[in-house]
Design a protein around this motif. Structure first.
Motif, PDB file in Angstrom:
ATOM      1  N   LEU A  95     -44.663  21.144   0.139  1.00  0.00           N
ATOM      2  CA  LEU A  95     -43.277  21.453   0.206  1.00  0.00           C
ATOM      3  C   LEU A  95     -42.805  21.075   1.599  1.00  0.00           C
ATOM      4  N   GLY A  96     -43.601  21.083   2.675  1.00  0.00           N
ATOM      5  CA  GLY A  96     -43.177  21.035   3.975  1.00  0.00           C
ATOM      6  C   GLY A  96     -42.980  22.380   4.749  1.00  0.00           C
ATOM      7  N   ILE A  97     -43.691  23.457   4.139  1.00  0.00           N
ATOM      8  CA  ILE A  97     -43.861  24.748   4.648  1.00  0.00           C
ATOM      9  C   ILE A  97     -45.231  25.003   5.355  1.00  0.00           C
ATOM     10  N   SER A  98     -45.182  25.077   6.643  1.00  0.00           N
ATOM     11  CA  SER A  98     -46.527  25.313   7.496  1.00  0.00           C
ATOM     12  C   SER A  98     -46.733  26.434   8.373  1.00  0.00           C
ATOM     13  N   ILE A  99     -47.751  26.938   8.652  1.00  0.00           N
ATOM     14  CA  ILE A  99     -47.829  28.145   9.524  1.00  0.00           C
ATOM     15  C   ILE A  99     -49.125  27.830  10.557  1.00  0.00           C
ATOM     16  N   ILE A 100     -48.678  28.394  11.767  1.00  0.00           N
ATOM     17  CA  ILE A 100     -49.648  28.236  12.825  1.00  0.00           C
ATOM     18  C   ILE A 100     -50.014  29.682  13.099  1.00  0.00           C
ATOM     19  N   HIS A 101     -51.305  29.830  12.792  1.00  0.00           N
ATOM     20  CA  HIS A 101     -51.619  31.390  12.987  1.00  0.00           C
ATOM     21  C   HIS A 101     -51.925  31.698  14.467  1.00  0.00           C
ATOM     22  N   GLN A 102     -52.073  32.880  14.706  1.00  0.00           N
ATOM     23  CA  GLN A 102     -52.583  33.319  16.138  1.00  0.00           C
ATOM     24  C   GLN A 102     -53.898  32.818  16.508  1.00  0.00           C
ATOM     25  N   LYS A 178     -40.426  21.066   7.117  1.00  0.00           N
ATOM     26  CA  LYS A 178     -39.130  21.319   7.395  1.00  0.00           C
ATOM     27  C   LYS A 178     -39.112  22.584   7.971  1.00  0.00           C
ATOM     28  N   VAL A 179     -40.133  23.462   7.639  1.00  0.00           N
ATOM     29  CA  VAL A 179     -40.141  24.828   7.828  1.00  0.00           C
ATOM     30  C   VAL A 179     -41.514  24.926   8.764  1.00  0.00           C
ATOM     31  N   LEU A 180     -41.571  25.873   9.914  1.00  0.00           N
ATOM     32  CA  LEU A 180     -42.800  26.041  10.488  1.00  0.00           C
ATOM     33  C   LEU A 180     -42.695  27.632  11.177  1.00  0.00           C
ATOM     34  N   VAL A 181     -43.914  28.103  10.605  1.00  0.00           N
ATOM     35  CA  VAL A 181     -44.011  29.526  10.971  1.00  0.00           C
ATOM     36  C   VAL A 181     -44.967  29.538  12.354  1.00  0.00           C
ATOM     37  N   MET A 182     -44.396  30.069  13.210  1.00  0.00           N
ATOM     38  CA  MET A 182     -45.479  30.385  14.443  1.00  0.00           C
ATOM     39  C   MET A 182     -45.644  31.673  14.643  1.00  0.00           C
ATOM     40  N   ASP A 183     -47.115  32.058  14.769  1.00  0.00           N
ATOM     41  CA  ASP A 183     -47.416  33.526  14.751  1.00  0.00           C
ATOM     42  C   ASP A 183     -48.150  33.806  16.326  1.00  0.00           C
ATOM     43  N   ILE A 212     -39.796  29.957  12.299  1.00  0.00           N
ATOM     44  CA  ILE A 212     -39.875  31.156  12.410  1.00  0.00           C
ATOM     45  C   ILE A 212     -40.970  31.657  13.422  1.00  0.00           C
ATOM     46  N   TYR A 213     -40.328  32.374  14.076  1.00  0.00           N
ATOM     47  CA  TYR A 213     -40.931  32.703  15.615  1.00  0.00           C
ATOM     48  C   TYR A 213     -41.651  34.242  15.556  1.00  0.00           C
ATOM     49  N   ILE A 214     -42.688  34.478  15.425  1.00  0.00           N
ATOM     50  CA  ILE A 214     -43.210  35.985  15.514  1.00  0.00           C
ATOM     51  C   ILE A 214     -43.915  36.074  16.848  1.00  0.00           C
ATOM     52  N   SER A 215     -43.366  37.061  17.475  1.00  0.00           N
ATOM     53  CA  SER A 215     -43.671  37.589  18.819  1.00  0.00           C
ATOM     54  C   SER A 215     -43.632  38.839  19.119  1.00  0.00           C
ATOM     55  N   HIS A 216     -44.653  39.572  20.020  1.00  0.00           N
ATOM     56  CA  HIS A 216     -44.422  40.833  20.541  1.00  0.00           C
ATOM     57  C   HIS A 216     -43.965  40.866  21.970  1.00  0.00           C
ATOM     58  N   ARG A 217     -43.574  39.698  22.701  1.00  0.00           N
ATOM     59  CA  ARG A 217     -43.198  39.499  23.884  1.00  0.00           C
ATOM     60  C   ARG A 217     -41.514  39.578  23.950  1.00  0.00           C
ATOM     61  N   MET A 218     -40.927  40.499  24.249  1.00  0.00           N
ATOM     62  CA  MET A 218     -39.561  40.673  24.031  1.00  0.00           C
ATOM     63  C   MET A 218     -38.803  39.629  24.998  1.00  0.00           C
ATOM     64  N   GLU A 219     -39.549  39.447  26.179  1.00  0.00           N
ATOM     65  CA  GLU A 219     -38.742  38.570  26.989  1.00  0.00           C
ATOM     66  C   GLU A 219     -38.495  37.231  26.549  1.00  0.00           C
ATOM     67  N   PRO A 440     -54.344  45.598  27.935  1.00  0.00           N
ATOM     68  CA  PRO A 440     -54.285  46.676  26.962  1.00  0.00           C
ATOM     69  C   PRO A 440     -53.735  46.764  25.683  1.00  0.00           C
ATOM     70  N   THR A 441     -52.454  45.799  26.215  1.00  0.00           N
ATOM     71  CA  THR A 441     -51.355  45.626  24.919  1.00  0.00           C
ATOM     72  C   THR A 441     -51.177  44.479  24.239  1.00  0.00           C
ATOM     73  N   ARG A 442     -52.204  43.512  24.542  1.00  0.00           N
ATOM     74  CA  ARG A 442     -52.257  42.113  23.806  1.00  0.00           C
ATOM     75  C   ARG A 442     -52.060  42.319  22.395  1.00  0.00           C
ATOM     76  N   GLY A 443     -51.343  41.650  21.665  1.00  0.00           N
ATOM     77  CA  GLY A 443     -51.176  41.394  20.351  1.00  0.00           C
ATOM     78  C   GLY A 443     -50.968  42.697  19.578  1.00  0.00           C
ATOM     79  N   ILE A 444     -50.310  43.744  20.387  1.00  0.00           N
ATOM     80  CA  ILE A 444     -49.864  45.045  19.582  1.00  0.00           C
ATOM     81  C   ILE A 444     -48.306  45.042  19.951  1.00  0.00           C
ATOM     82  N   ASP A 445     -47.744  45.809  19.188  1.00  0.00           N
ATOM     83  CA  ASP A 445     -46.274  45.875  19.014  1.00  0.00           C
ATOM     84  C   ASP A 445     -45.782  46.666  19.930  1.00  0.00           C
TER      85      ASP A 445
END
Length: 515
Positions: A95-102, A178-183, A212-219, A440-445
């Motif tokens: 369908l054109g929906i893909s995800i790039i896992h961490q 057409k839709v790309l998820v980046m974790d 769709i962009y997932i990140s814990h890095r607020m900056e 110490p905080t890599r990958g945590i919220d």
């Protein structure tokens, strides 16, 4: 006051088009857990939508529903104006929906081209043989479209993490996504690599891809996203325009509470008593004549770009890697540390940047992980004292606020932040005086980060001495009393946090070559 962006609002500065994806009222339950409850999400073509929330908020579960890994219990998915079902990952890709896992999913011994078109390779000779020439040609055409400067014939094992990530993006877009998820796409990248990734993301956005962009890095939010959708405890909280909203407002949406702030911690028991002294440490090309001191009750930050040698120094001090020359003294006495056992015996605890590989045993329970570094203390006439272990583990769960049903819970079922607390509990049980925290905080919220920050400051106030390695400069500035900066295996400077140091002054030293 938060500004909610309605479906008809345009994002300032973005290239948003029509709505390409709507997830409406999505619910998903697992045995004993309601992971998602009536969650909504909307994505437009040509926008970068941040999806934020603490660990356990439901972000990953929602994306797994979108990409066919899980099937929803309730709700609907409307894609390009039509309601669809996504029973598996192959359907999502078609369908054109893909995800790039961490955690990147590439075969290191195959070439870039072979990885991108694996299972879809062009054939020749009555469809019996792989057409390598055509395969490389297809890959080069894809790279030209994405402005990627890589050789399709190069083996993946020879690539940096950043370049492997580019390969993953190209692979996803080879399905005409057409839709790309980046974790967590920037978790293991340097600043320059992040800039390259953002350039690619902007190119995709201009081509109309919805990201769709997932990140814990607020900056990162202000730099790359158009809107932010927030989840909390498996529910949808709201969506805001990035430019119109402050980071503090977004954090408040995520955690539902005020986040703790302390730019320069005041350590009550801070002294100038030297607990650790490292002199002229050398190891090949990775550690070059490194010398420094650590005082009691101090948080000593180690900053630098990836490959600067910070982790290598930590592993050498802990005995995980041998060093060629140099001296290590603890409380004024020269010590020989040739293995982690020697380090532990001398009161040093090490929290690795890769907690799942080196920090915790994920297939074992909380109590076993807490006790593992101090087993001798729990022996009674040659037998393990289970009652004493349970008591100690429960004490750590309570004092560190580890979120777990019980000390019998397997560590793999805990969030990243709570796994990190279990590692800390292990070294506190051992009563280590010197603690090395590597990322110490890599990958945590953000909420779990806040708890880790409080914990580090409390440990320093109790007289523990802490070395903190971090790639997040705001974290270094927030917690460190002194900052040591490294570049290419050497210390290029030391800064006092009393001197109003800045990210700019740290970066100047982090890019300064010596000799």
């Amino acid at each position: 006051m938060m500004i909610t962006v309605s479906k008809n609002d345009e994002v300032v500065g973005g290239m948003m088009g029509e709505i390409i994806l709507e997830m409406k009222g999505i619910s998903k339950a697992f045995p004993g857990v309601q992971a998602l409850s009536n969650v909504d999400l909307e994505l437009r073509s040509g926008e970068v939508l941040a999806l934020l929330g603490e660990n356990g908020a439901g972000k990953s579960t929602l994306m797994k529903v979108l990409t066919g890994i899980y099937q929803k219990d309730e709700g609907s998915i409307v894609y390009q104006g039509k309601e669809i079902e996504i029973p598996d990952t192959k359907t999502a890709q078609s369908l054109g929906i893909s995800i790039i896992h961490q955690e990147l999913n590439l075969a290191p011994d195959l070439t870039i081209a072979q990885n991108i078109f694996i299972g879809r390779e062009p054939k020749k000779g009555f469809n019996l043989f792989l057409d390598e020439k055509q395969l490389n040609k297809m890959t080069q055409k894809l790279f030209d479209r994405l402005n990627i400067n890589l050789n399709p014939r190069e083996k993946v094992e020879n690539l940096t993490v950043a370049k492997q990530q580019m390969v993953e993006i190209a692979k996803a877009l080879s399905f005409d996504s057409k839709v790309l998820v980046m974790d967590e796409p920037t978790a293991a990248l340097t600043d320059s690599e992040i800039d390259s990734l953002f350039t690619m993301i902007r190119k995709l956005r201009s081509d109309g891809v919805g990201i769709i962009y997932i990140s814990h890095r607020m900056e990162e939010l202000k730099k790359i996203t158009d809107r932010v959708s927030v989840m909390r405890d498996g529910t949808y909280v709201g969506t805001v325009g990035t430019k119109e909203t402050t980071i503090d407002q977004i954090i408040a949406m995520m955690v539902g509470r005020q986040i703790y702030h302390n730019q320069k911690p005041e350590i009550k028991n801070r002294s100038h008593e030297k607990v650790l002294e490292v002199k002229n440490l050398n190891r090949g090309k990775t550690i070059k004549n490194v010398s420094f001191e650590l005082n009691k009750g101090e948080i000593l930050g180690f900053a630098g770009l990836m490959g600067a040698g910070r982790t290598e120094v930590a592993r050498a001090i802990f005995g995980a890697d041998p060093f060629d020359s140099g001296e290590i003294s603890i409380k004024g006495k020269k010590v020989q540390i040739k293995s982690p056992y020697d380090a532990v015996q001398n009161g040093i605890g090490y929290l690795s940047e890769d907690r799942k590989q080196y920090g915790v045993m994920v297939e074992m329970d909380v109590k076993s992980n807490v006790a593992i570094a101090s087993m001798d203390d729990f022996l009674n006439l040659g037998f393990m004292n289970g009652t004493k272990i349970n008591h100690q583990a429960n004490e750590m769960v309570e004092s560190l606020k580890i979120k777990t049903p019980s000390v019998h819970q397997l560590v793999k079922n805990l969030s990243g932040g709570n796994q990190q607390k279990v590692v800390i509990g292990k070294w506190l049980t051992r009563n280590s005086d010197i603690l090395i925290f590597d990322e110490p905080t890599r990958g945590i919220d953000i909420g779990a980060k806040d708890e880790i920050y409080k914990l580090l400051i409390n440990l320093a106030e109790q007289g523990k001495s802490i070395i903190m390695i971090s790639s997040e400069l705001p974290e270094i500035l927030r917690l460190s009393h002194r900052v040591i900066v490294m570049c290419e295996g050497m210390i290029t400077g030391e800064l006092q946090n009393d001197d109003n140091i800045s990210q700019e002054s740290i970066m100047a030293l982090a890019t300064k070559r010596v000799g």
